[in-house]
Design an enzyme around this catalytic site. Structure first.
Site, PDB file in Angstrom:
ATOM      1  N   ASP A 178       0.830  -1.194   0.000  1.00 23.65           N
ATOM      2  CA  ASP A 178       0.000   0.000   0.000  1.00 23.65           C
ATOM      3  C   ASP A 178       0.870   1.252   0.000  1.00 23.65           C
ATOM      4  OD1 ASP A 178      -2.354   1.470   0.147  1.00 23.65           O
ATOM      5  OD2 ASP A 178      -3.188   0.242   1.758  1.00 23.65           O
TER       6      ASP A 178
ATOM      7  N   ASP B 265     -10.826   1.742  -3.154  1.00 25.29           N
ATOM      8  CA  ASP B 265     -11.309   1.314  -1.838  1.00 25.29           C
ATOM      9  C   ASP B 265     -12.825   1.217  -1.827  1.00 25.29           C
ATOM     10  OD1 ASP B 265      -8.899   0.985  -0.646  1.00 25.29           O
ATOM     11  OD2 ASP B 265      -8.908   2.875   0.460  1.00 25.29           O
TER      12      ASP B 265
HETATM   13  C1  GLA Z   1      -5.741   1.766   2.379  1.00 26.31           C
HETATM   14  C2  GLA Z   1      -6.115   0.650   1.438  1.00 26.31           C
HETATM   15  C3  GLA Z   1      -7.187  -0.211   2.080  1.00 26.31           C
HETATM   16  C4  GLA Z   1      -6.676  -0.761   3.387  1.00 26.31           C
HETATM   17  C5  GLA Z   1      -6.218   0.371   4.277  1.00 26.31           C
HETATM   18  C6  GLA Z   1      -5.511  -0.148   5.520  1.00 26.31           C
HETATM   19  O1  GLA Z   1      -6.798   2.669   2.552  1.00 26.31           O
HETATM   20  O2  GLA Z   1      -6.516   1.157   0.223  1.00 26.31           O
HETATM   21  O3  GLA Z   1      -7.553  -1.262   1.212  1.00 26.31           O
HETATM   22  O4  GLA Z   1      -5.622  -1.652   3.148  1.00 26.31           O
HETATM   23  O5  GLA Z   1      -5.322   1.254   3.631  1.00 26.31           O
HETATM   24  O6  GLA Z   1      -5.093   0.878   6.350  1.00 26.31           O
END
Ligand code: GLA
Length: 700
Positions: A440, A504
């Site tokens: 990420d 997301d």
């Molecule tokens: C980001 C990612 C999510 C999740 C969160 C965890 O927002 O896009 O899918 O993994 O971080 O903190």
């Protein structure tokens, strides 16, 4: 060479080299092997203009008469060498499909090598290498790759977005001026357009001539469409540098990222076909069946408890999951998003026996184990930053950039910081049976600096090197590129990762658009698509499982939901969706992606047709209420016109109050020719908004 003709898959690039200024005569449909007469490569001299024949230059420069954005901007101390006169000094073919053109300006001390290739899939690739062959420093302000498009282009289509709403289309007419997209995120960006397309008026999924480019880079950059009074529209792209960021010492070179370009005479689906085919032909493109994923984020968030997660793994196994991914929350001090980034040790407060008990529970059930990491970031509240406060990237003199999700950027240009993070992730992968990293990156990289000088470009390359070296050391570990959802989706990051997290947002309605446009360039096997909770956590909308599963089907399927909570028919329906994905993933992940041209914006049709057209799978979905009572007949594109297909509605099969089956006979297994299906179409069932059906076709 007096001309260069590159050809592939119905498209061609023709460059006239008879003059010392490389001139693009044509980029568009294939015209055959012979170059046109070089007298056809120039235009008349207009009044009130340079007394020079007008040309469409491959490397536009003021010194040859161009008054738009130049390909190269830069200077030596005091502003010297500000207007280069780069002229062709050499050209050579490279392999079957490529060429290299060398341009030099000896007085300015500059050499530019343009590398071009047009592959068998129709992918045109272009980049430049600039070398300082002078004695003083040369500051580079911009080095752009530019392609003039062919006759008739009148409209621009590109994409934009934000968190949980990435890759949404926007259209406009080409007018005089520059349609400039600047991305100053230090990462690709949520608003980043995966492509810039121009085309003939009203071009659609299946019709019109379209020229499109993609800039394969994950840092600061610009892409644009430029139309001046003297020429056709140009598509341009290049890195965006901060003042003083790129200074080439004597003998030093800078290589631009690749610009990818495709031409189609059959609308956007032709562009998609070229990108998908080219990407699938890359070394390292995933070839194993894309495993069904369960990601724990929307199931448990930061609430990590071994017994609960083992229960989740057990339920996942029953449903048919093949890869279980533990998301954020497992490392030191990480009980929420305020602390811990950078401290990549398993937190014994939550995991007293390490991750092994969970990993064993997952792998003993026959599933792969995946883990979330965010290597490029730190929280100020972390042991690593308490020990090394100077490892935060910033403008200098200890100034710290504004926090973003309570986090800062680890200065990867600092070799000690780079080595620290490499060692931590390397150790994690050595000490644990991890098959997959969800990598990420959750903030824009504003004010990137190292030692008081701008470093966004160097930071991007250092991050790339981190991926590359970890992959070299752990070649069987797959990596997903996630960046607060889809903020790092591009062909640069995909040279070193195996899939992207497109958003997301797991709301199926939003996902219909996000995935359609992400997959305009990326093949579905590279795009993570998850069935989320019944009521979406990011929008509050509630959807049937059928609609969520149909939406997740055309991608790398998974779920991100506490599936312990479901029972009875819902559980059965999810198992059925998983089984359908497993049955059809060989087709979806190798077939030709097609998109219907439907006049009614209430409906969308997405399909995948086998390369030999022997089978196909279509999703027909309703995304809004329609003015009409019936969807009517919907054309199914991409089939073999002469073949006869057996038609079957395969999902949903459970009683669904939102689908009226009563009046549609073909649902019981009709047959029709590909010609009938593409010209006349299928009478589709009446769907409530935010529902859909899956229809499978098999050649009889
Ligand atoms: C980001 C990612 C999510 C999740 C969160 C965890 O927002 O896009 O899918 O993994 O971080 O903190």
């Amino acid at each position: 060479m007096s001309s260069l003709v590159l050809r592939g898959h119905g498209s061609a690039l023709v460059i006239d080299l008879s003059n010392s200024i490389p001139t693009v005569v044509h980029w568009g449909a294939d015209l055959g092997p012979d170059a046109p007469d070089s007298t056809l490569s120039t235009f008349p001299v207009p009044h009130s203009n340079n007394d020079l024949p007008q040309r469409q230059e491959l490397v536009p420069q003021s010194s040859s008469g161009w008054r738009g954005r130049p390909a190269l901007e830069g200077h030596r101390p005091g502003g010297a060498a500000f207007s280069p006169r780069l002229r062709t000094t050499g050209s050579r073919k490279v392999g079957e499909s490529g060429a290299e053109l060398t341009l030099e300006d000896a007085a300015a001390g500059l050499r530019l090598v343009v590398e071009l290739s047009l592959t068998g899939e129709g992918m045109l690739r272009l980049r430049s290498v600039l070398t300082n062959i002078g004695e003083s420093d040369y500051s580079v302000d911009a080095l752009r790759s530019v392609l003039p498009v062919g006759t008739g282009a009148a409209e621009i289509l590109d994409l934009t977005g934000r968190w949980i709403r990435e890759q949404h289309p926007q259209r406009q007419r080409i007018r005089q001026g520059t349609w400039l997209r600047e991305y100053r995120h230090g990462r690709t960006g949520h608003d980043s357009s995966l492509f810039t397309a121009v085309g003939t008026p009203g071009f659609t999924n299946r019709t019109g001539r379209v020229w499109a480019t993609h800039f394969g880079y994950s840092g600061n950059r610009e892409t644009y469409v430029e139309k001046t009074a003297t020429g056709p529209a140009l598509l341009g792209s290049g890195e965006l540098f901060a003042p003083g960021e790129l200074v080439l010492g004597a003998g030093k070179s800078y290589t631009t990222p690749w610009t990818y370009a495709a031409f189609s005479s059959t609308g956007l689906d032709g562009i998609t076909a070229t990108f998908h085919a080219w990407m699938r032909g890359r070394d390292g493109h995933p070839t194993s069946p894309r495993p069904v994923v369960l990601n724990t984020w929307e199931a448990v968030y930061f609430d990590h408890r071994l017994d609960q997660l083992v229960e989740l793994a057990e339920r996942a196994k029953q449903i048919g999951v093949e890869r279980f991914v533990l998301d954020d929350g497992w490392f030191m001090h990480r009980r929420n998003d305020l602390a811990g980034l950078g401290d990549w040790e398993v937190d014994p407060a939550v995991w007293p026996n390490g991750l092994a008990p969970l990993i064993d529970a997952v792998t003993s059930r026959g599933m792969q184990f995946g883990l979330w990491v965010e290597p490029e970031m730190v929280n100020e509240d972390s042991d690593v930053i308490r020990a090394h406060p100077d490892w935060i990237s910033g403008p200098g003199d200890g100034v710290i950039p504004a926090e973003w999700r309570h986090q800062q950027v680890l200065d990867l240009v600092n070799p000690d910081a780079w080595k620290y993070i490499y060692d931590r992730i390397d150790a994690l992968l050595r000490d644990n049976n991890i098959s997959y990293l969800k990598w990420d990156q959750n903030r824009d990289l504003t004010e990137m600096g190292h030692d008081g000088a701008p470093s966004a470009s160097a930071q991007t390359l250092a991050a790339y090197r981190l991926f590359d070296e970890l992959r070299l050391a752990h070649p069987t570990v797959e990596i997903e590129s996630c960046s607060s959802g889809g903020a790092r989706v591009d062909l640069g990051i995909l040279e070193r990762t195996d899939r992207v997290w497109a958003s997301d947002c797991n709301d199926a309605l939003e996902r219909q658009t996000i995935q359609r446009w992400t997959q305009a360039i990326l093949p579905p096997e590279l795009v993570g698509t998850h069935v989320g909770p019944t009521t979406a956590h990011t929008t509050g909308r509630t959807h049937t499982l059928a609609f969520r599963a149909i939406t997740a089907m055309f991608g790398h399927f998974g779920m991100e939901w506490d599936v312990r909570e479901i029972e009875g028919e819902t559980l059965d329906e999810l198992k059925q969706a998983v089984a359908i994905y497993k049955q059809y993933r060989p087709l979806i992940h190798s077939g030709v992606a097609v998109h219907g041209d439907i006049a009614d914006p209430a409906y969308l049709l997405t399909g995948s047709v086998a390369q030999d057209a022997s089978a196909a799978l279509f999703a027909f979905v309703c995304v809004a209420t329609s003015f009409d009572e019936l969807p009517g007949r919907i054309a199914l594109p991409g089939l073999d016109p002469e073949a006869t297909y057996r038609i079957e509605r395969i999902f949903p099969t459970l009683t669904n109050p939102f689908i009226d089956h009563g009046n549609v006979e073909w649902l019981d297994g009709a047959s029709a020719t590909g010609l009938f299906l593409s010209e006349v179409g299928l009478a589709m069932p009446i769907l409530s908004p935010e529902t859909g059906i899956l229809v499978a076709l098999t050649r009889a």
